[in-house]
Design an enzyme around this catalytic site. Sequence first.
Site, PDB file in Angstrom:
ATOM      1  N   SER A 108       0.460   2.027  -5.412  1.00  9.47           N
ATOM      2  CA  SER A 108      -0.308   3.043  -4.687  1.00  9.47           C
ATOM      3  C   SER A 108      -1.716   2.539  -4.431  1.00  9.47           C
ATOM      4  O   SER A 108      -2.245   1.702  -5.175  1.00  9.47           O
ATOM      5  CB  SER A 108      -0.380   4.334  -5.516  1.00  9.47           C
ATOM      6  N   TYR A 112      -1.753   8.813 -13.470  1.00  5.84           N
ATOM      7  CA  TYR A 112      -0.914   8.299 -12.390  1.00  5.84           C
ATOM      8  C   TYR A 112      -1.483   6.989 -11.842  1.00  5.84           C
ATOM      9  O   TYR A 112      -0.764   5.989 -11.701  1.00  5.84           O
ATOM     10  CB  TYR A 112      -0.808   9.344 -11.288  1.00  5.84           C
TER      11      TYR A 112
END
Length: 288
Positions: free
Chosen positions: A180, A193
Amino acid sequence: MSREENLKSQKPKKEYLMDDDRQNLDPVPQVESDAYKPADKMKGFNTIVTGADSGIGRAVAIAFAKEGANVALVDLEDNEDLKSAKARIEELGVKCLTFAGDVGDEDFVKETVKAVADEWNTIHVLVNNAAEQHAQESLMDISAEQLDRTFRTNIFSTIFWSREVFPYLAENGAVINSSSVTAYKGSPGLMDYASTKGAIIAFTRSLAQNKEFIEKKVRVNAVAPGPIWTPLIPATLGSSYEEHAGVPMDRPGEPYELAPAYVYLATSDSSYVTGQTLHVNGGTVVNG
């Protein structure tokens, strides 16, 4: 209860929207594009895609199928999303297997990989895409349970699947991990995350240099999406299409816009690429 028993008792959270609910999103996330022109680049390949019932995973699985690959779909629940993804892939004329369970459960990973290998013998591509995220405004709000769950789903699973698939991977096979943009620029509301996504980059670079993988000519790479409009976003972050952007292109990406990057990394087109990350993020400049 032992720590291991406690971890296994924690259930991953499935907060995606179902097919019917997804149709109510404005706009509806797009997992396919008529502009994509397949060329049989993966004909005869056997592939595994985790986190495959919606969003990026579904788009990648469909693109693989269009290129001629058989696809084993792995997701948390055997629900209508998984069934409809299977139906679409079979409609494209290839074989499809489905498996439902916790991707961070080592036993489930072993059983699933063995089942795929028993059915297809050889595996050519593994896509580690499954992930979960839970927004918290303060570090003080991130519980040990949430931390365990996020790391287990996002990075433990990536390691488990890569390890278990390796004996069955074909020479010149590929492992593709979903990271990401948050691994590079951080995210104050998704600290755990973002940390797992950074760990995925480090694991990708490390595994690409592993002697066993090099000797087998297996390439290991990653894709780092920016803001992508998937059912996960309104379900976990509550943000609208307009809010979920903040990039130079001034819009979120669609799931189908990620798929060609995975096809590239899965095929001989990327035969001299390993240990790298492709940034499909709408123009955000990151330092590699």
